[in-house]
Design a protein around this motif. Structure first.
Motif, mmCIF file in Angstrom:
data_model
loop_
_atom_site.group_PDB
_atom_site.id
_atom_site.type_symbol
_atom_site.label_atom_id
_atom_site.label_comp_id
_atom_site.label_asym_id
_atom_site.label_seq_id
_atom_site.Cartn_x
_atom_site.Cartn_y
_atom_site.Cartn_z
ATOM 1 N N ALA A 112 11.802 0.897 -1.521
ATOM 2 C CA ALA A 112 11.958 2.132 -2.301
ATOM 3 C C ALA A 112 13.338 2.187 -2.954
ATOM 4 C CB ALA A 112 11.745 3.345 -1.396
ATOM 5 N N GLU A 143 5.492 3.875 -3.107
ATOM 6 C CA GLU A 143 6.836 4.377 -2.858
ATOM 7 C C GLU A 143 7.104 5.626 -3.697
ATOM 8 O OE1 GLU A 143 6.479 1.161 -0.706
ATOM 9 O OE2 GLU A 143 6.298 0.920 -2.876
ATOM 10 N N SER A 193 8.028 5.269 1.861
ATOM 11 C CA SER A 193 7.042 4.225 1.573
ATOM 12 C C SER A 193 5.764 4.579 2.320
ATOM 13 C CB SER A 193 7.572 2.853 2.019
ATOM 14 O OG SER A 193 6.644 1.830 1.716
#
Length: 501
Positions: A122, A150, A164
């Motif tokens: 992310a 994400e 995530s």
């Protein structure tokens, strides 16, 4: 005749992303503090489709991955190891036999592979967006991958909230669209599952108060391509997603999935990605989403490059274009300085917002970009270049406004360019263009020490330019061009008058 051998070449950088749906390799070099992509290779490996109920990768999917990496290895041979970064994401985080795949993959590539966490994925996605897309305020970034999705909220280069989620277009395709049949029930099941995954995190993201939403990944790219192919603005809304959902259901099956703008390689996971995005829009109450310019690969790359956070994204892009297209830099910024003075003088009357003026400044810098090809038709060449060049820091709507301004910086007007852009309302675009055209005319001598003192005032749709009479007498050609501009600018519904003092 042999060309002289250059004394040095810019080093190459390579980043590889072993995703759950596709494997990507991007090779770049640094030119004038701006990234120039020299090669991209992408293969639809669909690694996540090889995961069984116990999260074990089957041999067939691993073989597809190894074959792809053997192609990548060829391109890595001449790149220094310190300039190479290779990461693996959700599927290889999940797979219980991931070490078997990675051991052979590292042998094939001759380089280490790092399996990154969901949070690290992310973070890199957000950095890729931050380095390539300008946003003044907090932004929400969405990336729907093959096995994970994400969500990141951040400001500038700093992610502030990251998550995530264990859902992706490949894994959801297997679970809800395994027979490639697109029914109301299949979509409802996929969307309900996505909402359940989102539920524990939705409120915290809503509380983060973002002002803009940006998307990356193949699903978002495919949807914007469909919208563009249908002649619609490439801005994703809930209504457009629901309309696409009904079109997919009407097609019924993968064999019949014929939607204008949807490429064949994206078709197998289009429905599942669409269902996940619908759930995200509804859970987070998103109004609209635009495609961003970068993602995890750009995040990896900019981490490799030195001091890239110290240079404004747009400045990097403008500097690179100035060098690549041999733009007269002093003249470019001379025009920009005049335009800035004009906007300051018009601040109380025309009230042009700063984000419009930022695009105007870029148009001033790039207005002569087409001259590198030829003088005749240079505006058309400029439009083509700006439509197709990598413009990190410019969204798709900003790019359209930039094209409209540069494509009309002098002589005949193409009003259709102004009407096609959507970043500014048409009247504001006309105001920006009027300032650009006058700035270009006033700088025709291309010398700092002969620039005139001027005053510009605007009331409603009238514009008054005041210039020294002595200066106009010394510049009869510019005076004649200003008289012609009175006629040309009238097509923008602006009444221009020239006052001598």
């Amino acid at each position: 005749m042999m060309a002289d051998t250059p004394s040095h070449t810019q080093p190459l950088y390579a980043v590889i992303d072993l995703g759950s749906n596709s494997f990507h390799m991007m090779i770049s070099r640094l030119v004038a503090d701006s990234v120039q992509v020299v090669d991209k290779v992408k293969r639809k490996v669909r690694l996540a489709s090889g995961l069984d109920a116990n999260n074990r990768l089957d041999q067939k999917s691993m073989a597809r991955g190894w074959e792809c990496l053997s192609f990548f290895a060829e391109r890595l041979q001449d790149i220094p190891a310190k300039n190479i970064q290779i990461v693996a994401t959700a599927t290889l985080r999940l797979a219980v036999n991931a070490s078997d795949f990675i051991a052979k993959a590292e042998t094939i590539l001759g380089h280490d592979i790092k399996v990154i966490s969901g949070d690290e994925e992310a973070r890199l996605i957000y950095l890729g967006v931050a380095h390539t897309t300008i946003s003044q305020n907090n932004r929400l970034v969405i990336d729907i991958g093959g096995a994970s999705t994400e969500l990141i909220v951040g400001h500038g280069f700093e992610p502030q909230l990251m998550q995530s989620l264990p859902m992706g277009c490949v894994t959801f395709n297997q679970k809800f669209f395994a027979q490639h049949q697109y029914t109301e029930q299949a979509f409802a099941g996929a969307e309900q599952q996505a909402r359940q995954v989102l539920a524990p995190y939705a409120q915290s993201f809503c509380d983060a108060s973002w002002e803009s939403t940006l998307g990356v990944s193949g699903t978002l790219q495919a949807i914007t391509e469909v919208l563009s192919a249908q002649g619609r603005l490439p801005i994703i809304t809930l209504a457009k997603l629901q309309e696409l959902r009904q079109k997919v259901i009407a097609c019924g099956s993968l064999e019949q999935l014929n939607i204008n703008g949807l490429v064949n390689e994206r078709k197998p996971v289009f429905a599942s990605g669409l269902a996940i995005l619908l759930a995200i829009f509804q859970a987070l109450d998103i109004d609209e989403l635009q495609l961003a310019g970068g993602a995890i690969r750009e995040g990896l790359l900019y981490e490799l490059l030195p001091n890239m956070r110290n240079v404004n994204i747009r400045i990097r892009t403008l500097n690179a274009l100035i060098i690549r297209f041999n733009i007269d830099e002093r003249q470019a910024y001379r025009v920009a300085d005049i335009a800035d003075q004009a906007c300051q003088q018009l601040r109380s009357s025309w009230q042009l917002p700063d984000h419009y003026r930022s695009i105007l400044q870029s148009a001033c810098v790039l207005h002569e970009i087409g001259l590198q090809l030829e003088y005749k038709g240079n505006k058309q060449h400029a439009i083509y270049i700006l439509q197709h060049a990598d413009l990190a820091g410019f969204s798709a709507p900003e790019r359209l406004l930039l094209c409209a301004l540069v494509g009309n910086y002098k002589t005949d007007l193409d009003l259709a360019l102004l009407q096609r852009q959507t970043f500014a309302d048409v009247w504001s675009a006309c105001q920006l263009l009027a300032v650009l055209r006058l700035s270009v005319i006033l700088s025709k001598r291309r010398k700092d020490d002969v620039m005139p003192e001027f005053a510009l005032t605007g009331v409603d749709k009238s514009l008054q330019l005041t210039l020294p009479d002595a200066w106009l007498k010394l510049h009869p050609l510019i005076s004649a061009e200003l008289k012609q501009e009175i006629l040309d600018i009238a097509k923008l519904d602006i009444e221009l008058t020239i006052v001598r003092v």
